[in-house]
Design an enzyme around this catalytic site. Structure first.
Site, PDB file in Angstrom:
ATOM      1  CE  LYS A 173     -16.699 -48.745 -41.104  1.00  0.00           C
ATOM      2  NZ  LYS A 173     -17.805 -49.112 -40.173  1.00  0.00           N
ATOM      3  CD  GLU A 248     -30.805 -53.956 -48.809  1.00  0.00           C
ATOM      4  OE1 GLU A 248     -31.493 -52.909 -48.692  1.00  0.00           O
ATOM      5  OE2 GLU A 248     -30.455 -54.647 -47.841  1.00  0.00           O
ATOM      6  CB  CYS A 282     -33.751 -51.472 -46.180  1.00  0.00           C
ATOM      7  SG  CYS A 282     -33.488 -53.256 -46.228  1.00  0.00           S
ATOM      8  CD  GLU A 379     -35.418 -45.812 -45.796  1.00  0.00           C
ATOM      9  OE1 GLU A 379     -35.536 -47.029 -45.567  1.00  0.00           O
ATOM     10  OE2 GLU A 379     -34.418 -45.324 -46.379  1.00  0.00           O
TER      11      GLU A 379
END
Length: 475
Positions: A173, A248, A282, A379
């Site tokens: 996906k 992750e 990231c 973040e």
């Protein structure tokens, strides 16, 4: 404009409901494509196809699976430009960066094509003369993979490469913002004549597709790249069938500049880490720690370099930083900067939305940032570098580790002893010592703490798709 479709059991498929949605270019707000919008039924059909294809695919020799991946690698290199353009048009990344992503993505296929032939077992010394003990590795089964928008091709190949190499089949996906990149990739899969059902693409409702991947017992493993909050939900839902997971997740990387560092080199590294992909990575710099004795000098160097960055449409060859991906991303950047300035941070450069059309924000440097500000723990995922002053090595290690995340960390120093000490004390899965771009296909990629589970890349990547079986043979 051609409708982008799903790829299920070797066939291009409309959504069963006929529903579609639009993908917009964040640099121009213009429509890139209409895309089929699938849901539970399409996902269930894709899982069925992957399940049917699993045993025949797993039964192929490693060399046979390797040939498919090598052919796909070669085709990706040949089609690099079209793949790169699809990335830039959908999420705004500068075309030069997009080309680099495609090259790295292809390398993950080539690396795993070779790793397919390196899945080794063991022969163990037996405790009885009439026994023989062996350990073998076998593919875990059909895999459900959920891919993010910020690296829509390289994150895809980091999952499909080791999965297929190990002998697994897969249902993928892609992110709703970047489905066209995945569709273009699957067009290449069709060209290499991969057996039907081995790789399937389902686009549409994140909740419906994700729930089916998690609840369907035929899926034996979930692999996900994305936010920690979503990752936690996937881990929780995977527990019902005790599915293997690799995650992750989020990062909040510290970037430390010690007083003995080469300041020009450190500033260049900070710009690469922070402003690549508009800070939407990231592993990018999120907290910039600079030793007090060199802080003023380093800030001057960094600000001059940042002011020279060319911001614009990613399709322009001169562009060095493109737009943010959507309105929510832009709003978060504005919120973090506003909060920091209200609490005493100094704005050295940037700090406002660009005047040009599209979701552009000026590359921004904040100084005198402290732990009371939202940006310290949340973040940002945008082009903002907050600078913190520190005095001692011990102090900055404590500050760098003061987060729930543990994906990547960076520091610059010329002191060999310090490079060893700090590397070992930082609680992160990836450490760049005088290196702002540590990612490479032959090394494991993944995080500590709430930044994830498992690893992608290196020989460790294939292991995530294998089960270990012990054989005790008595004769």
């Amino acid at each position: 404009m051609v409708l982008k479709k799903m790829f299920i059991n070797g066939e291009w498929t409309d959504s069963y409901s006929g529903k579609t949605y639009q993908v917009l270019n964040p640099a121009t707000n213009e429509k890139v494509a209409d895309v089929a919008y699938g849901s539970t039924e399409e996902t269930r059909e894709a899982i069925k196809a992957a399940s049917t294809a699993f045993n025949p695919w797993a039964s192929l020799t490693a060399k046979e699976r390797s040939v498919y991946l090598t052919n796909l690698y070669e085709l990706m290199i040949k089609e690099k430009e079209s793949l790169a353009e699809s990335i830039t048009l959908e999420m705004g990344k500068p075309i030069k960066e997009a080309r680099g992503e495609v090259e790295l993505a292809a390398e993950y296929l080539l690396w795993n094509a070779e790793e397919a032939k390196r899945v080794y077992g063991e022969s163990l010394p037996a405790s009885h003369a009439s026994k023989r003990l062996q350990v073998i590795k076998q593919p875990i089964g059909p895999v459900g993979a959920i891919v993010p928008w910020n690296f829509p091709i390289s994150m895809l190949t980091r999952k499909i490469g080791p999965a297929l190499a190990a002998g697994c089949t897969i249902v993928i996906k892609p992110a709703s913002k970047t489905p066209g990149s995945a569709v273009r990739f699957f067009e290449l899969i069709e060209q290499i004549n991969l057996p039907k059902g081995v790789a399937n693409l389902v686009i549409g409702s994140a909740n419906s597709i994700g729930d089916e991947l998690l609840s369907n017992p035929a899926i034996k493993k979930i692999t996900f790249t994305g936010s920690t909050s979503i990752g936690k939900k996937l881990i929780s839902k995977s527990s019902e069938h005790v599915k293997k997971v690799s995650m992750e997740l989020g990062g909040h990387a510290p970037f430390i500049v010690f007083e003995d560092a080469d300041l020009e080199e450190a500033a260049d590294g900070a710009i690469i880490s922070k402003f690549r992909n508009s800070g939407q990575t990231c592993i990018c710099l999120n907290r910039l720690f600079v030793q007090t004795s060199v802080k003023e000098k380093f800030e001057s160097i960094l600000v001059d370099k940042v002011k020279s960055l060319v911001v614009g449409n990613g399709m322009d060859e001169n562009t060095e930083m493109g737009p943010l991906v959507d309105d929510a991303a832009l709003e978060k950047v504005e919120s973090h900067i506003k909060d920091a300035v209200q609490k005493g941070a100094a704005l050295l450069t940037g700090g406002k939305v660009c005047e040009q059309k599209g979701l552009f924000y000026e590359p921004t440097i904040l100084s005198n940032v402290n732990s009371d500000m939202d940006i310290t723990y949340d973040e940002t995922f945008g082009p903002v570098a907050p600078i913190y002053a520190f005095e001692t090595e011990e102090e900055v290690i404590l500050a760098a580790n003061d987060t729930e995340y543990g994906l990547a960390a960076y520091f610059y120093t010329k002191d060999l002893g310090r490079s060893i000490r700090v590397s070992e004390q930082l609680e992160y899965g990836i450490i760049g010592v005088n290196d702002a771009v540590p990612t490479t296909v032959q090394a494991p990629f993944g995080g500590w703490k709430q930044s994830g589970l498992g690893r992608e890349g290196g020989h460790q990547g294939v292991e995530e798709y294998l089960e270990t079986k012990f054989l005790s043979i008595k004769y």
